[in-house]
Design a protein around this motif. Structure first.
Motif, mmCIF file in Angstrom:
data_model
loop_
_atom_site.group_PDB
_atom_site.id
_atom_site.type_symbol
_atom_site.label_atom_id
_atom_site.label_comp_id
_atom_site.label_asym_id
_atom_site.label_seq_id
_atom_site.Cartn_x
_atom_site.Cartn_y
_atom_site.Cartn_z
ATOM 1 N N ARG A 31 0.829 -1.214 0.000
ATOM 2 C CA ARG A 31 0.000 0.000 0.000
ATOM 3 C C ARG A 31 0.864 1.266 0.000
ATOM 4 O O ARG A 31 0.571 2.236 -0.689
ATOM 5 N N ARG A 32 1.934 1.237 0.760
ATOM 6 C CA ARG A 32 2.809 2.405 0.903
ATOM 7 C C ARG A 32 3.621 2.667 -0.368
ATOM 8 O O ARG A 32 3.772 3.809 -0.794
ATOM 9 N N HIS A 33 4.173 1.594 -0.953
ATOM 10 C CA HIS A 33 5.109 1.758 -2.063
ATOM 11 C C HIS A 33 4.501 1.576 -3.447
ATOM 12 O O HIS A 33 5.102 1.977 -4.441
ATOM 13 N N ALA A 34 3.302 0.964 -3.514
ATOM 14 C CA ALA A 34 2.648 0.742 -4.807
ATOM 15 C C ALA A 34 1.151 0.995 -4.671
ATOM 16 O O ALA A 34 0.335 0.093 -4.860
ATOM 17 N N PRO A 35 0.775 2.237 -4.344
ATOM 18 C CA PRO A 35 -0.647 2.540 -4.135
ATOM 19 C C PRO A 35 -1.508 2.169 -5.335
ATOM 20 O O PRO A 35 -1.135 2.421 -6.473
ATOM 21 N N GLY A 36 -2.631 1.540 -5.042
ATOM 22 C CA GLY A 36 -3.581 1.182 -6.079
ATOM 23 C C GLY A 36 -3.259 -0.089 -6.840
ATOM 24 O O GLY A 36 -4.040 -0.512 -7.682
ATOM 25 N N ALA A 37 -2.115 -0.693 -6.549
ATOM 26 C CA ALA A 37 -1.733 -1.909 -7.272
ATOM 27 C C ALA A 37 -2.545 -3.102 -6.783
ATOM 28 O O ALA A 37 -2.834 -3.221 -5.598
ATOM 29 N N PRO A 38 -2.901 -3.995 -7.693
ATOM 30 C CA PRO A 38 -3.516 -5.248 -7.257
ATOM 31 C C PRO A 38 -2.511 -6.034 -6.410
ATOM 32 O O PRO A 38 -1.313 -6.025 -6.696
ATOM 33 N N VAL A 39 -3.013 -6.694 -5.377
ATOM 34 C CA VAL A 39 -2.164 -7.495 -4.501
ATOM 35 C C VAL A 39 -2.755 -8.892 -4.422
ATOM 36 O O VAL A 39 -3.956 -9.061 -4.254
ATOM 37 N N ARG A 40 -1.889 -9.880 -4.538
ATOM 38 C CA ARG A 40 -2.312 -11.279 -4.428
ATOM 39 C C ARG A 40 -1.713 -11.857 -3.149
ATOM 40 O O ARG A 40 -0.508 -11.748 -2.915
ATOM 41 N N LEU A 41 -2.552 -12.448 -2.317
ATOM 42 C CA LEU A 41 -2.136 -13.055 -1.058
ATOM 43 C C LEU A 41 -2.439 -14.543 -1.120
ATOM 44 O O LEU A 41 -3.564 -14.942 -1.433
ATOM 45 N N THR A 42 -1.436 -15.356 -0.816
ATOM 46 C CA THR A 42 -1.606 -16.796 -0.751
ATOM 47 C C THR A 42 -1.049 -17.277 0.576
ATOM 48 O O THR A 42 0.084 -16.947 0.928
ATOM 49 N N VAL A 43 -1.860 -18.028 1.323
ATOM 50 C CA VAL A 43 -1.423 -18.627 2.585
ATOM 51 C C VAL A 43 -1.718 -20.112 2.505
ATOM 52 O O VAL A 43 -2.846 -20.510 2.219
ATOM 53 N N ASP A 44 -0.697 -20.921 2.743
ATOM 54 C CA ASP A 44 -0.836 -22.368 2.655
ATOM 55 C C ASP A 44 -0.230 -23.004 3.895
ATOM 56 O O ASP A 44 0.938 -22.769 4.204
ATOM 57 N N GLY A 45 -1.025 -23.756 4.616
ATOM 58 C CA GLY A 45 -0.556 -24.429 5.822
ATOM 59 C C GLY A 45 -0.584 -25.927 5.663
ATOM 60 O O GLY A 45 -1.375 -26.599 6.313
ATOM 61 N N THR A 46 0.236 -26.456 4.769
ATOM 62 C CA THR A 46 0.279 -27.896 4.541
ATOM 63 C C THR A 46 1.722 -28.377 4.515
ATOM 64 O O THR A 46 2.653 -27.563 4.488
ATOM 65 N N ALA A 47 1.866 -29.704 4.496
ATOM 66 C CA ALA A 47 3.182 -30.344 4.355
ATOM 67 C C ALA A 47 4.161 -29.923 5.455
ATOM 68 O O ALA A 47 5.349 -29.768 5.204
ATOM 69 N N GLY A 48 3.645 -29.690 6.670
ATOM 70 C CA GLY A 48 4.519 -29.387 7.791
ATOM 71 C C GLY A 48 5.128 -27.998 7.788
ATOM 72 O O GLY A 48 6.107 -27.734 8.464
ATOM 73 N N ARG A 49 4.504 -27.111 7.035
ATOM 74 C CA ARG A 49 5.041 -25.741 6.985
ATOM 75 C C ARG A 49 3.930 -24.749 6.694
ATOM 76 O O ARG A 49 2.871 -25.114 6.184
ATOM 77 N N LEU A 50 4.182 -23.507 7.026
ATOM 78 C CA LEU A 50 3.288 -22.411 6.649
ATOM 79 C C LEU A 50 4.014 -21.586 5.601
ATOM 80 O O LEU A 50 5.175 -21.198 5.803
ATOM 81 N N ARG A 51 3.332 -21.351 4.489
ATOM 82 C CA ARG A 51 3.909 -20.529 3.407
ATOM 83 C C ARG A 51 2.980 -19.352 3.172
ATOM 84 O O ARG A 51 1.795 -19.534 2.911
ATOM 85 N N CYS A 52 3.540 -18.147 3.273
ATOM 86 C CA CYS A 52 2.788 -16.911 3.034
ATOM 87 C C CYS A 52 3.452 -16.183 1.871
ATOM 88 O O CYS A 52 4.659 -15.955 1.890
ATOM 89 N N GLU A 53 2.652 -15.826 0.875
ATOM 90 C CA GLU A 53 3.165 -15.095 -0.280
ATOM 91 C C GLU A 53 2.293 -13.871 -0.528
ATOM 92 O O GLU A 53 1.072 -13.975 -0.572
ATOM 93 N N VAL A 54 2.945 -12.726 -0.652
ATOM 94 C CA VAL A 54 2.249 -11.479 -0.971
ATOM 95 C C VAL A 54 2.972 -10.877 -2.169
ATOM 96 O O VAL A 54 4.180 -10.640 -2.121
#
Length: 110
Positions: A31-54
């Motif tokens: 929001r601060r550095h790329a105002p108005g840009a589309p943002v994709r958020l992916t959160v996956d809690g499988t396979a013994g790990r948590l993966r967060c991607e923004v």
């Protein structure tokens, strides 16, 4: 098999908290550095790990000049490292930015 929500709720508290803070900081940075840009958020809690991607694309307006003091990525890295995880962050080919944090569940309770 539970839902993704149930699986994420069953993660160790340090992993939940760190995942939350990573997503919060990455969204604030987008929001601060790329105002108005589309943002994709992916959160996956499988396979013994948590993966967060923004990932955001190029902002439609110019970002705030001199926004922040540059410690957001540093603190994200410190949080993820403390759990034995990995953080990658950097520009994308289309002028956007991507943050990926992966944290194992096993070391979080130690």
């Amino acid at each position: 098999m539970g839902t993704a929500e149930t699986a994420l709720e069953s993660l160790p508290t340090p992993v939940q908290t760190t995942g939350y803070r990573i997503v919060q900081e990455a969204l604030a940075n987008a929001r601060r550095h790329a105002p108005g840009a589309p943002v994709r958020l992916t959160v996956d809690g499988t396979a013994g790990r948590l993966r967060c991607e923004v990932e955001n694309s190029r902002g439609v307006r110019r970002g705030t000049a001199g926004a922040g003091i540059g410690l957001g990525l540093v603190s994200m890295r410190e949080r993820v490292d403390a759990l034995g995880g990995e953080l990658t962050a950097g520009p994308t080919g289309d002028g956007g930015f991507r943050v990926v944090a992966t944290m194992p569940w096993e070391h979080a309770g130690a």
